[in-house]
Scaffold this motif. Structure first.
Motif, short mmCIF file in Angstrom:
data_model
loop_
_atom_site.label_atom_id
_atom_site.label_comp_id
_atom_site.label_asym_id
_atom_site.label_seq_id
_atom_site.Cartn_x
_atom_site.Cartn_y
_atom_site.Cartn_z
N THR A 63 0.82 -1.36 0.07
CA THR A 63 -0.05 -0.09 -0.04
C THR A 63 0.80 1.35 0.03
O THR A 63 0.71 2.12 -0.90
N VAL A 64 1.71 1.24 0.76
CA VAL A 64 2.68 2.61 1.04
C VAL A 64 3.54 2.67 -0.26
O VAL A 64 3.49 3.81 -0.78
N GLY A 65 4.01 1.58 -0.90
CA GLY A 65 4.55 1.67 -2.25
C GLY A 65 3.70 2.28 -3.36
O GLY A 65 4.13 3.02 -4.25
N ASP A 66 2.37 1.94 -3.23
CA ASP A 66 1.55 2.67 -4.56
C ASP A 66 0.97 3.89 -4.13
O ASP A 66 1.17 4.69 -4.87
N VAL A 67 1.18 4.41 -2.77
CA VAL A 67 0.77 5.58 -2.34
C VAL A 67 1.84 6.57 -2.80
O VAL A 67 1.73 7.50 -3.39
N LEU A 68 3.16 6.10 -2.39
CA LEU A 68 4.16 6.82 -2.86
C LEU A 68 4.35 6.95 -4.24
O LEU A 68 4.89 8.01 -4.90
N GLY A 69 4.53 5.91 -4.90
CA GLY A 69 4.63 5.73 -6.47
C GLY A 69 3.76 6.33 -7.40
O GLY A 69 4.00 7.18 -8.39
N LYS A 70 2.45 6.54 -6.72
CA LYS A 70 1.37 7.02 -7.62
C LYS A 70 0.92 8.46 -7.32
O LYS A 70 0.19 9.02 -8.20
N PHE A 71 0.82 8.63 -6.13
CA PHE A 71 0.04 9.89 -5.44
C PHE A 71 0.72 10.67 -4.72
O PHE A 71 0.59 12.07 -4.80
N HIS A 72 1.59 10.34 -3.79
CA HIS A 72 2.23 10.93 -2.55
C HIS A 72 3.66 10.94 -2.66
O HIS A 72 4.41 9.93 -2.01
N PRO A 73 4.56 11.75 -3.35
CA PRO A 73 5.89 11.54 -3.54
C PRO A 73 6.55 12.26 -2.00
O PRO A 73 7.50 13.32 -2.42
N HIS A 74 6.51 11.39 -1.18
CA HIS A 74 7.25 11.97 0.01
C HIS A 74 7.82 10.73 0.77
O HIS A 74 7.84 9.50 0.23
N GLY A 75 8.24 10.97 2.12
CA GLY A 75 8.77 9.99 2.78
C GLY A 75 8.01 8.77 2.91
O GLY A 75 6.70 8.86 3.50
N ASP A 76 8.67 7.31 2.93
CA ASP A 76 7.73 6.35 3.21
C ASP A 76 7.50 6.07 4.73
O ASP A 76 6.41 5.61 5.13
N SER A 77 8.37 6.62 5.69
CA SER A 77 8.22 6.22 7.03
C SER A 77 6.84 7.49 7.43
O SER A 77 5.97 6.94 8.26
N ALA A 78 6.82 8.55 6.98
CA ALA A 78 5.79 9.72 7.23
C ALA A 78 4.27 9.01 6.76
O ALA A 78 3.38 9.11 7.26
N CYS A 79 4.45 8.49 5.60
CA CYS A 79 3.27 7.98 5.18
C CYS A 79 2.82 6.77 5.93
O CYS A 79 1.51 6.64 6.05
N TYR A 80 3.67 5.77 6.10
CA TYR A 80 3.22 4.70 6.99
C TYR A 80 2.68 5.00 8.38
O TYR A 80 1.89 4.51 8.95
N GLU A 81 3.32 6.04 9.00
CA GLU A 81 2.91 6.64 10.31
C GLU A 81 1.57 6.98 10.21
O GLU A 81 0.71 6.67 11.18
N ALA A 82 1.19 7.84 9.16
CA ALA A 82 -0.21 8.20 8.96
C ALA A 82 -1.11 7.03 8.49
O ALA A 82 -2.17 7.07 9.09
N MET A 83 -0.80 6.11 8.20
CA MET A 83 -1.55 4.76 7.93
C MET A 83 -1.73 3.88 9.24
O MET A 83 -2.92 3.53 9.58
N VAL A 84 -0.87 4.08 9.96
CA VAL A 84 -0.92 3.37 11.38
C VAL A 84 -1.64 3.99 12.26
O VAL A 84 -2.61 3.35 12.81
#
Length: 740
Positions: A63-84
């Motif tokens: 999921t995080v890979g899809d979010v970063l690669g397609k829509f949200h070009p930012h840090g993976d840790s910040a994205c994952y924390e938001a998901m958590v």
């Protein structure tokens, strides 16, 4: 060709661009779906991956890979924390992500496993945000590289901005929106649909207050909550829930985002500092069945548990205050702080727009299908001619259009029919579908043409969703008395103690008042200097040879079983100063402070207390003067003060004649000829405070004389007089003593 800009203009534009990006595209939620962009992209990406509540969990890294690669070009840790955060039931009131694996605990929310270990899918509640996504309800924007489209908003069927709340810090503004109960918010929305001009007080009949994902109590007064909802800002205070089991205190629910281990550490710190003597044990009995179970064992059953808990609420995270600032991006794309009514009214407008777009999209689909059905019915009624045209004509479409008067779309639909469907093309089936779609068309048009019917539809959908996703309130609203830290003396056991000061400045405390201080063990070369009787929850005042006073808590002193601690470790006294006197008493108790030159005053015990290591200048001593042993005065109105000089002159004055000061030199109590004072030939050797009917014992070496009645009154005079000479043999006075 390069463009040159003034640095001021460039930096101003760059910072403004950055500010607007942070405000609009990172930190603040939108009133429509209540999500920040990263949250919206996570939910949308998961829906695109087919991770619905009915599907199997998939690795979070996907999921995080899809979010970063397609829509949200930012840090993976910040994205994952938001998901958590969206998956933690103790962080989100209505979680959007259903996690499998270690997603952290309420004790340590950041203890979640890496995204390569955890698995996730959307929750059932996430359907509220995604259910109408493909029905023309929202605008679509190109993603960061223009290769894909993403929704500008999600078509939320419920006011998620209030249900899950949110917090964020932008540039120049921040947001803190508390979560609320779904049923309560829906009921408030229904009220506004029925009564658009309903005021905040009417809405608060349904929305009692925030509803956090914890059962801790909300103790904010109702008036403060009303003010918060009227202004869109304020604060909410939460308090842990506890109950009594036997003699123990058991804490079962902690305030929102409060760590149980941190609370235990805060209490343990107070215990180590001897600030919680009434607590004997502390333990954490939390487990899977009881996620929060903190046990506090009092030292005895005489401890007032309610009073102890009020102290802990005030001094630890068992009670916390949460800032409320309902700042969000509105339908117009502008951030603004909104009160409760404005928020609900604007969200209902968003919902009305969303439902209107959904109905218009569906109506367009129905009209398109009806148009095609009309063409198919024409084909059915003229099936042989249609087949002949298709068989014989090179370009059958324009021929059919001209022959039957149908549109290009209808002709294309006829040409796209498969041969096997021609046999099935029955007029009854087509007309049944046509009738059904015409009924739906009429229904949709009636909804779109009637605001009242549209409101009824929104109302029914809100009720349906409240029935499906609603639950009972978790955070009870209870009026409680304000917590306040207990006074240090109230926290300590009140036991009799004797504080002993040695001549070399070592101090210790012995339990009880029956201690002989002079019989204690002292260091080589050291001996007894002063002692004071009091209680373990009182302060000890130490007076040095310069007239400065210092404060110590009696309960912090070392035991008299040892030789004590040096006062130099507690205080920073002036050079060559020596600690000479120890005092104990109640704050309002009076003490007589007299110098060897005969000057003195009366002060209260609290006047002598100091909060600094350097003490305070309480008694002003002239050069060569010494501070005599301070004496407790029972009554400044009725007592007498007896002062005696080294030459044997005794003066008795009323205590009311002695000035009452907080600090200073005082007034002359007994007069000594200046020449004798200057030469040091005569000085005041002892003073005592004498109750009206008490006897005065004059000690002169090994001899002593008891004065009472008329013999004592012979020495009565006005303050500042010389006094009367004692009888021969008793003029070399060593000390005065009071005998009751």
């Amino acid at each position: 060709m390069s463009e040159t800009l003034p640095l001021q203009d460039y930096t101003e534009k760059a910072y403004l661009d950055y500010s607007m990006y942070v405000i609009l595209d990172r930190a603040l939620p939108h009133i429509g779906d209540g999500l920040k962009p990263v949250q919206r992209r996570i939910v949308y990406a998961m829906s695109e991956l087919g991770l619905s509540a009915a599907s199997k969990h998939k690795k979070s890294a996907r999921t995080v890979g899809d979010v970063l690669g397609k829509f949200h070009p930012h840090g993976d840790s910040a994205c994952y924390e938001a998901m958590v955060l969206m998956a933690q039931p103790f962080s989100y009131r209505y979680p959007l992500v259903d996690g499998q694996g270690n997603w952290g605990s309420s004790d340590d929310p950041k203890s979640f496993a890496a995204m390569r270990y955890t698995e996730s899918r959307l929750t059932v509640y996430a359907k509220v945000l995604l259910q109408e996504l493909g029905q023309g309800t929202v605008d679509w924007n190109p993603n960061f590289d223009g290769t894909l489209s993403e929704p500008a908003l999600l078509p939320a069927r419920l006011p998620n901005v209030l249900l899950n709340g949110g917090s964020g810090i932008a540039v120049g503004m921040a947001t803190d929106i508390p979560p609320h109960n779904l049923r309560e918010v829906v009921n408030a929305c229904l009220l506004l649909l029925d009564k658009p001009d309903a005021e905040t007080d009417e809405l608060l009949e349904h929305i009692k207050g925030p509803d956090y994902p914890t059962a801790a109590e909300i103790i904010t007064p109702a008036d403060d909550l009303r003010s918060m909802y009227e202004k869109g800002g304020g604060s909410v205070r939460m308090r842990a829930c506890w109950n009594k089991e036997g003699t123990d205190i058991v804490i079962t629910d902690l305030p929102y985002q409060t760590s149980g281990s941190k609370v235990l550490e805060q209490i343990a710190t107070q215990m180590r500092a001897k600030k919680l003597p009434m607590v004997s044990d502390l333990r954490d009995e939390s487990d899977h069945e009881n996620p929060t179970r903190l046990v506090i064992t009092p030292r005895s059953n005489r401890v007032d548990l309610a009073q102890l808990m009020l102290h802990l609420f005030a001094s630890t995270d068992l009670e916390r205050s949460y800032r409320v600032n309902m700042n969000m991006i509105g339908i117009d794309g502008r951030p603004r702080v909104r009160n409760l009514r404005e928020t609900l009214v604007e969200w209902l407008e968003f919902r009305r727009q969303t439902v209107t777009r959904r109905l218009e999209w569906r109506l367009a689909k129905v009209l398109d299908r009806l148009h095609i059905l009309e063409g198919l019915l024409v084909a059915y009624l003229n099936i042989d001619e249609v087949i002949e045209i298709i068989r014989n004509e090179d370009e059958p479409k324009p021929v059919m259009i001209a022959r039957f008067g149908i549109s290009d779309i209808q002709a294309e639909a006829i040409l796209n029919l498969r041969l096997r469907n021609l046999a099935k093309l029955e007029e009854f089936t087509l007309r049944a579908e046509q009738d059904e779609l015409e009924d739906e068309r009429d229904y949709l048009e009636s909804l779109l043409n009637s605001p009242e019917l549209l409101s009824n539809l929104i109302r029914d959908e809100l009720r349906e969703d409240a029935e499906t996703y609603g639950d009972d309130r978790r955070s009870p609203l209870i009026q409680r008395e304000a917590a306040q830290q207990l006074d240090q003396t109230a926290l300590l056991p009140s036991e009799p103690v004797t504080v002993v000061l040695s001549k070399m400045g070592w101090i210790r405390a012995a339990k009880g008042h029956d201690i002989d201080p002079e019989s204690l063990n002292y260091k080589t070369g050291d001996s007894f200097c002063s002692a004071a009787h009091g209680r373990s929850n009182q302060q000890v005042i130490l007076m040095d040879s310069t007239g400065r006073s210092y404060s110590l808590a009696a309960h912090t002193l070392p035991s008299a079983r040892g030789q004590g601690d040096p006062l130099s470790g507690y205080f920073t006294a002036p050079a060559n100063a020596v600690f000479e006197h120890a005092l104990m008493g109640l704050d309002k108790q009076y003490f007589l402070m007299v110098s060897s030159l005969g000057y003195g005053f009366v002060c209260q015990f609290s006047d002598l207390q100091s909060r600094t290591k350097t003490g305070k200048a309480s008694v002003s001593l002239a050069k060569g003067a010494k501070l005599l042993t301070p004496q407790a005065v029972a009554s400044v109105d009725d007592d007498y003060i007896a002062a005696v000089t080294s030459a044997g002159y005794l003066l008795l004055v009323k205590a009311s004649e002695v000035p009452q000061l907080a600090r200073g030199k005082g007034n002359k109590l007994i007069s000594i000829p200046p020449a004798k004072l200057k030469s040091g030939e005569e000085s005041v050797v002892s003073v005592v405070a004498l109750p009206e009917d008490a006897k005065l014992v004059v000690h002169a070496g090994k001899k002593y004389k008891v004065l009472q009645g008329e013999a004592l009154k012979e020495h009565l005079g006005e303050r500042g007089r010389r006094g009367k000479l004692l009888p021969k043999g008793y003029q070399n006075v060593s000390r005065l003593e009071v005998q009751s």
